[in-house]
Enzyme design. Sequence first.
Site, short mmCIF file in Angstrom:
data_model
loop_
_atom_site.label_atom_id
_atom_site.label_comp_id
_atom_site.label_asym_id
_atom_site.label_seq_id
_atom_site.Cartn_x
_atom_site.Cartn_y
_atom_site.Cartn_z
CG ASP A 68 -0.27 0.04 2.54
OD1 ASP A 68 0.67 -0.76 2.74
OD2 ASP A 68 -0.66 0.87 3.39
CD GLU A 121 4.20 0.79 6.97
OE1 GLU A 121 5.02 1.15 7.85
OE2 GLU A 121 3.86 1.52 6.01
#
Length: 369
Positions: A76, A132
């Site tokens: 991400d 994250e």
Amino acid sequence: MHLTDQARTVARLAELVSIETPSGHTDGLLRGYALLREWGGPIFGRPPEIVTVQGTPHLRWRPEREPGVLLLGHADTVWPLGTGAGWPFEVDGGRASGPGVFDMKAGLVAAFDALELARDIAHVGLLVTGDEEIGSPTSRALIEEAATGATAVLVLEPSLGGALKTARKGGAFYTLDIAGRAAHAGLEPGRGINAMLELAHQTLALDRLGDAAKGTTVTPTVASAGTTTNTVPAAASLRVDVRAWERAELERVHRRIGELSAVVPGASISVSGEINRLPLERESSRALLTLARRIAGREGLGELTEAGVGGASDGNFTAALGIPTLDGLGPDGDGAHARHEWAELSSLAVRSALVARLLDALADPLALQ
């Protein structure tokens, strides 16, 4: 020094960066994972698992042999959908730019190149998460489970000017919800309880909780209050970012935030939040750093420096479990979370070679003893 083909590496990076993967965005993450599956399937000899937690998918290859070594990264990025249309992947003068290229898609490409270079990966597991950048709310338990029993965790987050990240601050995040009472700002402001004014008092109080000498920061980051210009605000909210090198400091600030009380008569405060990541302390990285430096010297990979950084990563979770963790193994570059983000292409091959040789050495469970 054995290196991978740079043209293929650049092509892979271009393809991965072109897939937009905002935190928790299922469709984008699954498209990115499909690409990683193409790269990793032939290396591991089997497809990965897609582990979906509360709607967010994560990709995992388990090691075939225990105890294992965990390669850890995230797919991400902080960039919203549509960013790539105005800022596509580009290479200029040996530097690659584009959304997420440095943090941390170049690290993912380097990880798969390293897996190909390694002599044996039966002891290697790989976990790539999808949240994250927002604190790993759905992946933390998976990270801790994947790391449990491992002899080491290697984190492919980007380096800091080429330095490995052997210490990271821990972090905590809070939201203050403030309740007041609305009133007409012109006719009867005195009948209101101004939640925005209370927010201002709390912002200043929070700022005073930091300790510069210890490197502890308490930073109000997002605030909202009010509805219309002529109405006393009945509600306000404030988000807070806390960072510290020491667990005791995180706990001190946590306790003090919980003790905050309203200053404006009649206002009330509700606090939510918690310590998200404990610090990654240098001792957690010491043995792996020594091993990495020995390998770098032998393989002609240059001098390895180290640094402590304020930003946390998923390596904080694994270090807190007592597992040797080495972070910042990704490529060199700059501009994480900024529009000038870039990665140094020549550093991908060097990092891949270093990680590959670390994996070879760590095939021996006693390598760090």
